[in-house]
Design a protein around this motif. Structure first.
Motif, PDB file in Angstrom:
ATOM      1  N   PRO A  86       0.793  -0.774  -0.306  1.00 15.04           N
ATOM      2  CA  PRO A  86       0.066  -0.024  -0.298  1.00 15.04           C
ATOM      3  C   PRO A  86       0.546   1.352   0.496  1.00 15.04           C
ATOM      4  O   PRO A  86       0.462   2.389  -0.065  1.00 15.04           O
ATOM      5  N   LYS A  87       1.983   1.183   0.515  1.00 18.60           N
ATOM      6  CA  LYS A  87       2.741   2.203   0.478  1.00 18.60           C
ATOM      7  C   LYS A  87       3.408   2.597  -1.089  1.00 18.60           C
ATOM      8  O   LYS A  87       3.940   3.626  -0.988  1.00 18.60           O
ATOM      9  N   ASP A  88       2.882   2.089  -1.867  1.00 22.43           N
ATOM     10  CA  ASP A  88       3.124   1.916  -3.526  1.00 22.43           C
ATOM     11  C   ASP A  88       2.140   2.971  -3.939  1.00 22.43           C
ATOM     12  O   ASP A  88       2.093   3.035  -5.236  1.00 22.43           O
ATOM     13  N   GLY A  89       1.007   2.523  -3.185  1.00 19.87           N
ATOM     14  CA  GLY A  89       0.241   3.719  -3.776  1.00 19.87           C
ATOM     15  C   GLY A  89       0.572   5.026  -4.291  1.00 19.87           C
ATOM     16  O   GLY A  89       1.488   5.560  -3.717  1.00 19.87           O
ATOM     17  N   LEU A  90      -1.310   6.058  -4.705  1.00 16.35           N
ATOM     18  CA  LEU A  90      -0.575   7.184  -4.453  1.00 16.35           C
ATOM     19  C   LEU A  90      -1.935   8.024  -3.560  1.00 16.35           C
ATOM     20  O   LEU A  90      -3.045   7.546  -3.507  1.00 16.35           O
ATOM     21  N   ILE A  91      -2.155   9.389  -3.299  1.00 13.77           N
ATOM     22  CA  ILE A  91      -2.840  10.474  -2.427  1.00 13.77           C
ATOM     23  C   ILE A  91      -3.479  10.810  -3.285  1.00 13.77           C
ATOM     24  O   ILE A  91      -3.309  11.247  -4.476  1.00 13.77           O
ATOM     25  N   LEU A  92      -4.904  10.313  -3.750  1.00 10.11           N
ATOM     26  CA  LEU A  92      -6.126  11.508  -4.313  1.00 10.11           C
ATOM     27  C   LEU A  92      -6.188  12.607  -3.832  1.00 10.11           C
ATOM     28  O   LEU A  92      -6.601  12.606  -1.951  1.00 10.11           O
ATOM     29  N   PRO A  93      -6.484  13.530  -4.360  1.00 13.96           N
ATOM     30  CA  PRO A  93      -6.600  15.352  -3.478  1.00 13.96           C
ATOM     31  C   PRO A  93      -8.190  14.661  -3.569  1.00 13.96           C
ATOM     32  O   PRO A  93      -8.730  16.355  -4.551  1.00 13.96           O
ATOM     33  N   ILE A  94      -8.772  14.159  -2.989  1.00 14.31           N
ATOM     34  CA  ILE A  94      -9.690  14.420  -2.508  1.00 14.31           C
ATOM     35  C   ILE A  94     -10.409  13.674  -0.818  1.00 14.31           C
ATOM     36  O   ILE A  94      -9.141  12.737  -0.171  1.00 14.31           O
ATOM     37  N   THR A  95     -11.590  14.296  -0.390  1.00 15.26           N
ATOM     38  CA  THR A  95     -11.296  14.153   0.810  1.00 15.26           C
ATOM     39  C   THR A  95     -12.820  13.087   1.100  1.00 15.26           C
ATOM     40  O   THR A  95     -13.522  12.723   0.551  1.00 15.26           O
ATOM     41  N   ILE A  96     -11.673  12.529   2.344  1.00 15.68           N
ATOM     42  CA  ILE A  96     -12.738  11.000   3.319  1.00 15.68           C
ATOM     43  C   ILE A  96     -13.780  11.726   3.853  1.00 15.68           C
ATOM     44  O   ILE A  96     -13.679  12.226   4.433  1.00 15.68           O
ATOM     45  N   ASN A  97     -15.596  10.887   3.568  1.00 13.52           N
ATOM     46  CA  ASN A  97     -16.269  12.235   4.366  1.00 13.52           C
ATOM     47  C   ASN A  97     -17.036  10.852   4.978  1.00 13.52           C
ATOM     48  O   ASN A  97     -18.179  11.031   6.499  1.00 13.52           O
ATOM     49  N   ASP A  98     -16.738   9.639   5.085  1.00 17.18           N
ATOM     50  CA  ASP A  98     -17.669   8.858   5.794  1.00 17.18           C
ATOM     51  C   ASP A  98     -16.017   9.279   7.154  1.00 17.18           C
ATOM     52  O   ASP A  98     -15.474   8.894   7.221  1.00 17.18           O
ATOM     53  N   SER A  99     -17.491   8.293   8.206  1.00 17.31           N
ATOM     54  CA  SER A  99     -17.579   8.701   9.271  1.00 17.31           C
ATOM     55  C   SER A  99     -16.458   7.618  10.385  1.00 17.31           C
ATOM     56  O   SER A  99     -15.810   7.401  10.945  1.00 17.31           O
TER      57      SER A  99
END
Lengths: 517, 146
Positions: free
Chosen positions: A461-474
């Motif tokens: 998972p450390k080879d993944g990317l951060i997407l520029p969107i926010t998570i709203n799920d509580s």
């Protein structure tokens, strides 16, 4: 010209950065020990070494008589034929030959894979050879206590087929020194750490085994050849093959993460006739040549090839029988149980416990059980096929993660997520385990490509990317949406997941899913 | 606007970090570790369908293999810097759930007017949003050919 080429056969995969330190410290003492070796003769047996005799099987057996004559003849020949080809080696890679008295009454018959009978005898007078660095590290007195040498004899009937002087150098915890003296070539304790060197009877260093947690993590063969072209006939016929073996993994003491001991092993042999190549040949009474006085011409390459030496504590025939027995079981449940027993008895009890926890909680479908059976089969096959047991390897761990993306019930999936983190923590497995807080998409793979992609994403998972969107799920507030891409034969496969960071490092993951519905 | 991909890994972006990151596992300002791989391919040209300003970098909205991607501008070289005449610009307000990760968007009408458009395209791969994207892309291509 250097007659011998020391073939360094220990390399690490890049992923084993953690290992470097340990490797370095381990090999610092030993890597060049052969060239730095000093011979220290102990005037008299120390009490510790005298006790050695007590740790091996004492059997009144005529075995001793049949080997005694052979040994004395060998000794005589080594002394009397200084110009024998077996003495024509660079002195820097051969120890000074000294007579070592054997305690013929104290021996152990070894259970190693060989058509020959194998005996390990204790030496009466220690005459211990302590590598210089080893002495430097532990001090002379302690180095002696940490050293042991024995005589290994391969015999066929009354004939000695080949023999080796084994030198054990224990570099583990001080508390383990007493137990160390009980070591035998076919029974190396799992706490054993150090080096085992094999020499020919006339003190030519043949091979070294670096051991950690009782398993070989590296070998070094001392082989004859030519590093230059002065003697092309020697080097031209040298053949080498390299095998990469995934090694065992263990938690790093006092830290998180796991250290793995993968090994590159290079086997080299010179196919020239031994006399030309200069391999140590034995033309004495008995010697290497089956049938007695055979000269170099009748020797087989294997007789001179250190790779023909079984590894310490290598698998015996009983092991093969057990595997055959297990593989003959056709009933899936019985087979799974047998495989679990096999793994349990070979250091995999935590893994077995996990699988049993998954099953025993009940409520699973037939499909779930089928997938669990596949998992057990996969781990079993992964383990039994190799000499090195890597029960806690990320590879095995990935096999469990593979289960998650299989067509299993939510019950089982939740259970895996519940039990797996504990198992991982206990084993110090350096893989981020999904927390299992829930799922927001498709997790069941539609094909093998998707399943591999999911496995890869979960494993890396450390080879993944951060997407520029926010998570709203509580459930994952403050977490980050991430993406992992795998390019397969059928095109790209994207896995989305959520991650939580601490100081820029991904610490927690969850909610792995395929982005296509 | 046409760009050509010149890098696709987090490692490639390391020199663009504001301070040196020695730990390959650390995610830098581009949201990537050294081992991260972006969904674009080196040497391939892409039509930029939008430009966005994220919290710590600027990126393009492109697509590869049918998948819509966001990727930092530093991964590309610009081959044609012409901006479509109908592009709009919008700044995300505090109420937008994606603020501050996403701060502003520049692109076609639907991309800018829908505050959740980026999420729909790259997060949910929502069919309608994707259809609009590709329809728009086709229109730009046809426009260019004419």
């Amino acid at each position: 010209m250097q007659l011998f080429i020391k073939i360094s056969i220990k390399n690490l995969k890049p992923r084993q950065l953690n290992l470097l330190q340990l490797e370095e410290s381990l090999t610092k003492s030993f890597r060049n020990s052969f060239f730095l070796v000093a011979v220290f003769l102990v005037a008299a047996c120390s009490p510790e070494l005298q006790e050695q005799a007590g740790v091996v099987e004492r059997v009144a057996n005529p075995v001793e008589t049949k080997f005694e004559k052979w040994y004395e003849a060998e000794h005589k020949e080594i002394l009397e034929t200084p110009f024998n080809a077996r003495m024509q080696f660079d002195p820097s890679v051969r120890l000074t030959y000294r007579y070592k008295e054997v305690d013929w009454s104290s021996y152990k018959k070894l259970n190693l894979p060989s058509k020959f009978e194998i005996y390990e005898f204790e030496f009466l007078a220690s005459n211990v050879v302590v590598p210089f660095d080893f002495k430097e590290e532990f001090g002379y007195d302690e180095a002696l206590k940490r050293s042991k040498q024995t005589l290994l004899i391969f015999a066929q009937g009354n004939e000695v087929v080949k023999s080796y002087v084994i030198r054990y150098y224990f570099s583990g915890e001080k508390a383990g020194i007493a137990d160390f003296q009980k070591v035998n070539y076919d029974a190396v304790d799992k706490n054993w750490k150090g080096q085992i060197d094999l020499y020919s009877l006339n003190e030519i260093h043949l091979v070294s085994f670096d051991m950690v947690i009782g398993q070989v993590i590296g070998t070094e063969t001392m082989k004859l050849g030519s590093q230059d072209d002065i003697h092309p006939s020697q080097s031209a016929s040298t053949t080498c093959t390299t095998i990469w073996t995934e090694g065992p993994c263990e938690p790093i003491p006092g830290e998180t993460g796991v250290v793995c001991y993968d090994t590159f092993t290079t086997y080299c042999y010179n196919s020239s006739p031994p006399l030309i190549s200069g391999f140590p040949f034995w033309n004495g009474s008995g010697g290497f040549a089956p049938g007695g006085t055979g000269g170099p011409a009748v020797q087989s390459i294997c007789d001179f090839d250190p790779t023909c030496i079984p590894y310490p504590d290598s698998m015996d025939d009983a092991e093969v029988s057990i595997q055959k027995l297990i593989e003959g079981i056709t009933d899936p449940e019985q087979r799974r149980k047998a495989q679990l027993d096999y793994l349990r008895n070979r250091g995999g009890s935590d893994l077995v416990e996990l699988v049993e926890e998954l099953i025993n909680a009940g409520g699973l479908s037939m499909g779930d059980i089928r997938e669990i059976n596949k998992l057990v089969e996969s781990v079993y096959l992964n383990q039994k096929a190799r000499f090195l047991m890597a029960i806690f390897s990320p590879e095995n761990f990935n096999a469990i993660l593979f289960l998650v993306s299989s067509d299993i019930s939510t019950t089982l999936r939740t259970r895996v997520f519940t039990f797996l983190p504990n198992y991982a923590i206990r084993q110090g497995v350096n893989i981020l385990i999904p927390l299992g807080k829930g799922s927001t998409g498709r997790v069941v793979a539609r094909n093998i490509g998707e399943q591999l992609a999911m496995k890869a994403a979960m494993a890396n998972p450390k080879d993944g990317l951060i997407l520029p969107i926010t998570i709203n799920d509580s459930r994952w507030l403050g977490w980050t949406k991430m993406q992992y891409e795998l390019i397969g034969l059928d095109g790209k496969i994207y896995i989305h997941y959520v991650g939580k960071f601490e100081n820029g490092v991904l610490m927690y993951v969850d909610d792995f899913k395929f982005i296509t519905p | 606007m046409i760009v050509k991909c010149i890098g696709n890994t987090g490692q490639f972006l390391r020199p663009f970090e504001y301070s040196m990151i020695t730990n390959p596992e650390v995610f830098g300002r581009f949201g990537a570790s050294a081992g991260s791989r972006f969904g674009v391919q080196i040497g391939v040209t892409y039509r930029v369908m939008g430009i966005f300003i994220a919290q710590e970098y600027q990126g393009y909205l492109v697509d590869d293999g049918g998948y819509i991607q966001t990727a930092p501008c530093q991964l590309f070289e610009i081959l044609d810097n012409t901006i479509p005449s109908d592009w709009k610009f919008s700044v995300l307000d505090l109420k937008n759930p994606h603020y501050p990760l996403l701060q502003a968007v520049f692109g076609y009408e639907e991309l800018v007017s829908d505050p959740l458009a980026i999420e729909k395209l790259i997060g949910d791969m929502e069919e309608t949003a994707c259809r609009i994207y590709f329809r728009k892309k086709l229109a730009y291509e046809q426009e260019e050919m004419e």
